[in-house]
Scaffold this active site. Structure first.
Site, PDB file in Angstrom:
ATOM      1  N   LYS A 271       0.828  -1.214   0.000  1.00  0.00           N
ATOM      2  CA  LYS A 271       0.000   0.000   0.000  1.00  0.00           C
ATOM      3  C   LYS A 271       0.859   1.260   0.000  1.00  0.00           C
ATOM      4  CE  LYS A 271      -3.173  -2.873  -0.048  1.00  0.00           C
ATOM      5  NZ  LYS A 271      -2.228  -3.984  -0.203  1.00  0.00           N
TER       6      LYS A 271
ATOM      7  N   GLU B 108      -3.003 -14.828 -17.418  1.00  0.00           N
ATOM      8  CA  GLU B 108      -4.001 -15.440 -16.531  1.00  0.00           C
ATOM      9  C   GLU B 108      -4.583 -16.702 -17.180  1.00  0.00           C
ATOM     10  OE1 GLU B 108      -6.655 -16.751 -13.992  1.00  0.00           O
ATOM     11  OE2 GLU B 108      -5.321 -15.109 -13.416  1.00  0.00           O
TER      12      GLU B 108
ATOM     13  N   HIS C  33     -22.877  16.128   1.714  1.00  0.00           N
ATOM     14  CA  HIS C  33     -22.557  16.534   0.349  1.00  0.00           C
ATOM     15  C   HIS C  33     -21.464  17.606   0.381  1.00  0.00           C
ATOM     16  CE1 HIS C  33     -23.140  17.657  -3.844  1.00  0.00           C
ATOM     17  NE2 HIS C  33     -23.150  18.936  -3.452  1.00  0.00           N
TER      18      HIS C  33
END
Length: 462
Positions: free
Chosen positions: A51, A199, A441
């Protein structure tokens, strides 16, 4: 010889969470871990370092492609690979050090070394044998490979080697279009590597909602990743300049070769139980090499339990954490439980991909009547403002009761947004419950609400 209420074998996400929860409940706990640092594969060579590199290379992409659009005029950034790896290592150290602090805080003994179980109630580490009322095996998993493929972690690498390459390769072949392969392939594609993903199946991300999978592949292709699907890898040969991947089409049997500087083998993981002595103990295993357990995580040998990647279920850190918490509570006389129907999964590329619950394909296979609510991020003001309007939110609900059965997202912050739906599912909520909940919002989360509205009379902004 030390005596414990519980000894956990392995200090990954499942093991260290189990240990901390057990200590919170008053048990005397020891954890046997042979790595130089705590946190297991996840914190050391998996979830956390990957990450860090995903974040760094995403920022690189933003600087190269979007800064000028926002009026941020800078020279094209240069990549200092050594410093980027240093940043990754700092992130690892911060997190593994944090686990060590938590062990001290909760008075958990770190028994340093790799463990074996010579007999029920005994854990041997080095020359010392410790007694325990209960033993929890949380030894995690290791990368698996294919016949004809030899890993050297230099040219032919697993995710471990891919996190520490000495230089950025010009070309890379990734074997396997699952989470690990696509995340690491995305990292190197942003760094300028020509990445080809090979794959066996005819689609990427096996088991994912098919509509999300197709959109995901299109977006990754736009980012430069190339895909060779429906082909079986026959072997990998080292060459003077790198390696060659030999693969054969499942459709017509035609053989082809791909040359690359580096080959990343990302064909999944397998339970790591080497050296524990399970055969001699008579611990029952599944046909897939996992430790067989009952609903309370108990193995076939009294007093020995197993959690995480070594037992059945998805190999996810958060699944292991939940099991660690549950078994600790069971051992303390409580009623630990894991809801396997509400375990999210996330791919941390850009866009992120996240899911929880059932897919459309699974619902169709069950013959269950359902309805679909979809909303595109193109209709979300916040997503458009950050140039991430591609993707959508999809919610599946029971056709009669409106109860949420699953959700599948591809778009900005999908890995965080999925938990709104997970909480709703945990409490048996209907799509209407989610639709009638006020959302701030402008936020990405409004797209989730709009998808829930689409399960009823329709979304507002579509």
């Amino acid at each position: 010889m030390a005596t414990y209420d519980l000894i956990v074998i392995g200090a990954g996400p499942g093991g260290y969470v189990c240990a901390i929860r057990a200590a919170q409940l008053g048990l005397k706990v020891g954890v046997a871990e042979g790595r130089a640092t705590l946190g297991g594969a996840c914190l050391n060579v998996g979830c956390i370092p990957s990450k860090a590199l995903l974040h760094a290379t995403h920022e690189l992409h933003e600087a190269n492609h979007n800064f000028a659009r926002m009026g941020l005029m800078v020279d094209p950034p240069k990549v200092d690979w050594a410093r980027m790896l240093g940043y990754k290592d700092e992130v690892i150290a911060s997190n593994t050090g944090g686990i060590e602090f938590l062990f001290k805080k909760n008075k958990i003994d770190w028994i340093k070394g790799f463990a074996s179980i010579p007999a029920p109630g005994q854990v041997k580490v080095g020359d010392e044998t410790h007694e325990a009322r209960a033993i929890v095996i949380a030894s995690g998993s290791q990368s698996s490979t294919l016949p004809g493929v030899t890993i050297d972690e230099e040219v032919v690498v697993t995710s471990t080697g891919a996190l520490a390459l000495p230089s950025i390769p010009a070309t890379m072949v990734v074997i396997g279009a699952g989470v690990i392969g696509l995340e690491m392939g995305s990292v190197y594609a942003r760094l300028g590597t020509k990445v080809t993903v090979v794959e066996y199946l005819d689609a990427i991300t096996p088991g994912m909602d098919a509509e999300v999978s197709k959109q995901f592949q299109r977006l990754l292709q736009k980012q430069g990743l190339q895909f060779v699907l429906g082909t079986a890898v026959q072997g990998v040969e080292r060459t003077d300049t790198g390696a060659t991947v030999i693969h054969k089409s499942r459709k017509d049997g035609r053989e082809a070769r791909l040359d690359a500087d580096v080959v990343l083998v990302a064909t999944g993981r397998k339970p790591y139980v080497d050296g524990l002595g399970l055969d001699a103990l008579g611990v029952q295993m599944t046909p897939r090499g996992q430790i067989a357990t009952d609903a309370r995580f108990a193995t076939s040998v009294p007093g020995i339990y197993a959690i995480g990647d070594v037992r059945e279920g998805p190999m996810l850190a958060h699944k292991a954490e939940d099991e660690g918490t549950a078994v600790a509570e069971i051992l303390a006389g409580q009623h630990g439980h894991v809801n396997y129907g509400v375990i999210p999964s996330v791919i941390y590329t850009t866009p992120e991909v996240a899911s929880v619950g059932l897919t459309e394909e699974q619902l169709k296979a069950e013959g269950r009547a359902y309805k679909v609510g979809k909303f595109p991020f193109l209709g979300n003001a916040r997503a458009k403002a950050v140039f991430q309007g591609e993707g959508f939110v999809k919610i599946l609900a029971d056709a009669t009761t409106d109860r949420i059965l699953g959700a599948h997202l591809i778009g900005p912050m999908a890995g965080d947004l999925i938990h709104e739906v997970a909480v709703a599912m945990e409490f048996g909520a209907a799509a209407e419950d989610l639709a009638r909940t006020c959302h701030a919002h402008p936020t990405f989360s409004e797209a989730v609400r709009e998808a829930a509205l689409a399960c009823g009379d329709g979304a507002i902004h579509a």
